[in-house]
Design a protein around this motif. Structure first.
Motif, PDB file in Angstrom:
ATOM      1  N   LYS A 105      -8.647  -0.029  11.744  1.00  0.00           N
ATOM      2  CA  LYS A 105     -10.009   0.331  12.592  1.00  0.00           C
ATOM      3  C   LYS A 105     -10.349  -1.031  12.998  1.00  0.00           C
ATOM      4  O   LYS A 105     -10.276  -1.874  11.951  1.00  0.00           O
ATOM      5  N   HIS A 139      -9.179  13.662  -3.524  1.00  0.00           N
ATOM      6  CA  HIS A 139      -9.925  12.633  -2.555  1.00  0.00           C
ATOM      7  C   HIS A 139      -8.428  11.588  -2.425  1.00  0.00           C
ATOM      8  O   HIS A 139      -7.523  10.908  -1.194  1.00  0.00           O
ATOM      9  N   HIS A 146      -1.782  10.720   3.466  1.00  0.00           N
ATOM     10  CA  HIS A 146      -1.638  10.360   4.577  1.00  0.00           C
ATOM     11  C   HIS A 146      -2.566   8.823   5.248  1.00  0.00           C
ATOM     12  O   HIS A 146      -3.188   8.391   4.517  1.00  0.00           O
ATOM     13  N   THR A 147      -1.468   8.197   5.899  1.00  0.00           N
ATOM     14  CA  THR A 147      -1.502   6.790   6.646  1.00  0.00           C
ATOM     15  C   THR A 147      -3.318   6.345   6.991  1.00  0.00           C
ATOM     16  O   THR A 147      -2.907   7.591   8.192  1.00  0.00           O
ATOM     17  N   GLN A 148      -3.537   5.438   6.799  1.00  0.00           N
ATOM     18  CA  GLN A 148      -4.980   5.163   7.254  1.00  0.00           C
ATOM     19  C   GLN A 148      -4.816   4.415   8.730  1.00  0.00           C
ATOM     20  O   GLN A 148      -4.321   3.478   8.339  1.00  0.00           O
ATOM     21  N   THR A 193     -11.823   5.644  -6.100  1.00  0.00           N
ATOM     22  CA  THR A 193     -12.317   6.617  -5.380  1.00  0.00           C
ATOM     23  C   THR A 193     -11.618   7.899  -5.914  1.00  0.00           C
ATOM     24  O   THR A 193     -12.623   8.864  -6.122  1.00  0.00           O
ATOM     25  N   TYR A 233      -5.319  12.631  -0.758  1.00  0.00           N
ATOM     26  CA  TYR A 233      -5.169  12.749   0.649  1.00  0.00           C
ATOM     27  C   TYR A 233      -4.833  11.686   1.072  1.00  0.00           C
ATOM     28  O   TYR A 233      -4.592  10.715   1.801  1.00  0.00           O
ATOM     29  N   GLU A 234      -5.868  10.570   0.371  1.00  0.00           N
ATOM     30  CA  GLU A 234      -6.092   9.493   0.942  1.00  0.00           C
ATOM     31  C   GLU A 234      -4.376   8.545   1.405  1.00  0.00           C
ATOM     32  O   GLU A 234      -4.138   7.731   2.163  1.00  0.00           O
ATOM     33  N   HIS A 273       0.960  -1.586  -0.186  1.00  0.00           N
ATOM     34  CA  HIS A 273      -0.336  -0.180   0.215  1.00  0.00           C
ATOM     35  C   HIS A 273       1.069   0.838   0.090  1.00  0.00           C
ATOM     36  O   HIS A 273       0.062   2.140  -0.422  1.00  0.00           O
TER      37      HIS A 273
END
Length: 295
Positions: free
Chosen positions: A66, A54, A61-63, A46, A57-58, A33
């Motif tokens: 969850k 969007h 920036h590491t998600q 996306t 940005y994703e 990833h």
């Protein structure tokens, strides 16, 4: 002619440089990833469903992990035989400091923390899959390799693309069947029709077929199927194949995303929904209501 890296070839070291050589790579999920300049199926969705802004940005920036992903990730680990370690947290609730510390420690170690009931649940799911007459054969550990990362170049745009196959079957004579494992609330075929649209499975189908064709893994007659399993007992499984019309739509959506990605990469500009002034009307029901009442 495409040069294919041998299965098992190691990916570039930490802080990976962009992969420019098409091939099959052995890398962990995090490294896969991190290759932000190769477009994936989820990235294409996306761009199409949200906006290039969007997407960018994703990617930048590491998600964070969850909790909602834990069951699916754990089930993948047990079904595929590859992935992060599962850590059973011996606390039924995680609202105490002791439990929170144990969960944090597991996540920092790259493990998937699970409550005792969820730990048992994913093992029961894997057991049910091994009893399924079709799914058990598709994920037979003697006839395939889990989680291989595929990189290839899109000829019309020059964009590098990527896909991470849940399962890469061993080469064999006859039609190759490539499975992808999904956990879901309902594996009823009618519910899965909606999931295809909601989660873009038709775009994923086209992406994975394109990858396998570009890297000479499989011919155009290869089958790509989704093995969908419910997350509640009795953990019912349905194996589906997206039909030809949906695949054509998925391919068209991917083509538009690739062209957008190429244009944004070249210009360095990643727009939002629109750069123009957008005329916006009332919702149809409100317009009808108020037209009758006031006009």
């Amino acid at each position: 002619m495409t040069t294919v890296a041998p299965a098992g070839a190691q990916a570039p070291a930490a802080g990976p440089a962009p992969i420019t050589e098409p091939g099959i790579y052995d890398m962990d999920n995090e490294t896969y990833h991190s290759h932000r300049y190769a477009l994936s199926s989820s990235g294409a969705r996306t761009i199409i469903e949200s906006s290039p802004a969007h997407f960018r940005y994703e990617q930048d920036h590491t998600q964070p992990a969850k909790k909602v992903w834990d069951i699916g990730n754990a089930a993948h680990k047990l079904v595929l035989g590859n992935g992060p370690t599962l850590r059973k947290i011996e606390h039924e609730t995680w609202n105490t400091n002791v439990a929170k510390a144990a969960v944090l420690k597991a996540r920092e170690a790259g493990e998937v923390p699970l409550k005792p009931a969820d730990y048992q649940l994913v093992h029961d799911m894997a057991d049910a899959l091994r009893r399924h007459p079709v799914a058990s054969l598709l994920f037979d550990p003697e006839h395939g390799t889990p989680e291989r990362s595929l990189f290839w170049r899109d000829a019309p745009t020059g964009v590098m693309r990527r896909a991470r196959l849940d399962w890469l079957p061993n080469p064999r004579s006859g039609r190759l069947i490539i499975p992808d494992y999904k956990t879901c609330r309902s594996a009823h075929p009618e519910k899965l029709r909606k999931a295809i649209e909601e989660f873009g499975y038709h775009q994923q189908d086209d992406t994975y077929r394109s990858a396998c064709h570009a890297l000479d893994i499989a011919g155009p007659d290869a089958a790509f199927v989704f093995v969908c399993q419910e997350k509640t007992a009795p953990y019912v499984i349905t194996v589906i194949e997206v039909n030809a019309t949906a695949r054509r739509i998925g391919a068209a959506r991917n083509r538009r995303a690739l062209e957008t990605f190429a244009r944004c990469t070249a210009t360095g500009y990643w727009p939002g929904y629109s750069d123009d002034v957008v005329p916006v009307a009332l919702p149809g029901w409100a317009e009808t209501r108020d037209t009758l009442e006031y006009l």
